[in-house]
Design a protein around this motif. Structure first.
Motif, short mmCIF file in Angstrom:
data_model
loop_
_atom_site.label_atom_id
_atom_site.label_comp_id
_atom_site.label_asym_id
_atom_site.label_seq_id
_atom_site.Cartn_x
_atom_site.Cartn_y
_atom_site.Cartn_z
N ALA A 76 0.83 -0.88 0.21
CA ALA A 76 -0.35 0.02 -0.11
C ALA A 76 0.76 1.16 0.01
O ALA A 76 1.77 1.69 0.37
N HIS A 77 0.10 2.27 -0.59
CA HIS A 77 1.16 3.77 -0.60
C HIS A 77 -0.20 4.55 -1.20
O HIS A 77 -0.25 4.50 -1.96
N GLY A 78 0.09 5.64 -0.36
CA GLY A 78 -1.28 6.75 -0.89
C GLY A 78 -2.48 5.86 -0.85
O GLY A 78 -3.07 4.95 -0.16
N ARG A 125 9.26 -1.24 -3.04
CA ARG A 125 9.22 0.14 -2.86
C ARG A 125 9.06 1.24 -2.95
O ARG A 125 9.90 2.11 -3.83
N PRO A 126 7.91 1.83 -1.95
CA PRO A 126 7.54 3.65 -2.75
C PRO A 126 8.78 4.71 -2.62
O PRO A 126 9.56 4.66 -1.77
N GLY A 127 9.14 5.17 -3.98
CA GLY A 127 10.05 6.62 -3.25
C GLY A 127 11.39 5.90 -3.97
O GLY A 127 12.26 6.57 -4.45
N ALA A 128 11.66 4.75 -4.44
CA ALA A 128 11.92 4.05 -5.22
C ALA A 128 12.38 4.90 -6.62
O ALA A 128 10.93 4.14 -7.06
N GLY A 138 13.69 7.67 -14.59
CA GLY A 138 12.40 6.17 -14.72
C GLY A 138 11.51 6.33 -13.80
O GLY A 138 11.61 8.15 -13.90
N TYR A 139 10.97 5.73 -13.17
CA TYR A 139 9.47 6.44 -12.26
C TYR A 139 9.86 5.75 -11.43
O TYR A 139 10.16 4.96 -10.80
N ALA A 140 9.07 6.59 -9.97
CA ALA A 140 9.20 5.68 -9.10
C ALA A 140 7.53 6.44 -8.51
O ALA A 140 6.40 7.40 -9.43
N ILE A 141 6.95 5.73 -7.55
CA ILE A 141 5.82 5.99 -6.74
C ILE A 141 5.75 6.62 -5.33
O ILE A 141 6.93 6.07 -4.71
N GLY A 142 5.21 7.99 -4.92
CA GLY A 142 5.35 8.52 -3.84
C GLY A 142 7.06 8.57 -4.12
O GLY A 142 7.76 8.73 -4.81
N GLU A 143 7.52 9.64 -3.16
CA GLU A 143 8.39 10.76 -3.16
C GLU A 143 10.12 9.88 -2.59
O GLU A 143 9.26 9.10 -2.10
#
Ligand code: CA
Length: 219
Positions: A129-131, A165-168, A214-219
């Motif tokens: 889960a994230h956000g 790994r949110p943020g990575a 690249g791409y990430a989810i979250g800060e």
């Protein structure tokens, strides 16, 4: 998630490959211990090794000992024969994380794979889960604000990789290496296409583009 399978039995190897692919993993299948060692040495970012013990050439235990002696913490699931208690003990002591006794049920294989991947990521909760996003690998379902998302297998795998790994920040190359095996045909901009489709389903802000990285989810 990309998995390396080392198994010389053609029927078991095909069944495991099909089962893992059906669950959304990319699978590379090698048929002997030497080919398995070469695949591991090539630096592909495997998430897990599914390893038979009785193999032509270098056997599974020798391969495993070599892997651990090089400092690899790659999760390893052994496949052993029913009566081979000694193999299982030797395998666990050589650094295997879990084992399955042949013949095994595909559902049990998949559950053990999920458990090993969860542990390797340092998570106790099976749901990522994230956000506003949640993803359940066992049910192969993701939600945004509690609403179920209709995702293709590749979109699901991409979201899974980013949520692990949110943020990575994962580069296009890293995502390609994680999501595709040797036998997958890769279009040149396949990751961008899936990101584009995911954004349409998740909302534009859900996946960040980090310019040049690249791409990430979250800060
Ligand atoms: Ca074998």
């Amino acid at each position: 998630m990309r998995i390396l399978l080392v198994e010389d039995d053609p029927m078991i190897g095909a069944a495991v490959t099909d089962g893992l692919r059906g669950a959304g993993y990319a699978v590379d299948w090698t048929h002997d211990g030497d080919a398995g060692s070469r695949a591991l040495a090539a630096g592909t970012p495997y998430a897990l090794l599914v390893l038979d013990i009785g193999l032509p050439g270098r056997d599974g235990l020798a391969l495993l000992r070599g892997l651990r002696s090089h400092g690899s913490a790659l999760p390893v699931l052994l496949m052993t024969a029913r009566d081979a208690v000694g193999d299982r003990v030797a395998g666990l002591d050589a650094g295997a994380d879990d084992y399955l006794v042949k013949p095994f049920d595909l559902d049990e294989l998949l559950a053990r794979v999920r458990a090993l991947l969860r542990r390797a990521a340092g998570r106790a909760d099976p749901v990522l889960a994230h956000g506003r996003l949640r993803l359940d690998p066992a049910r192969r379902q993701a939600w945004c604000d509690e609403a179920p998302l209709a995702l293709s297998a590749r979109e699901f795998a991409l979201l899974h990789a980013l949520l692990e790994r949110p943020g990575a920040v994962l580069s296009r190359g890293q995502l390609e290496e994680r999501l595709y095996g040797w036998n997958d045909r890769l279009g040149s901009n396949v990751v961008e296409v899936h990101v584009h489709h995911l954004r349409r389903k998740l909302g534009e802000g859900a996946i960040r583009t980090v310019r040049g990285a690249g791409y990430a989810i979250g800060e």
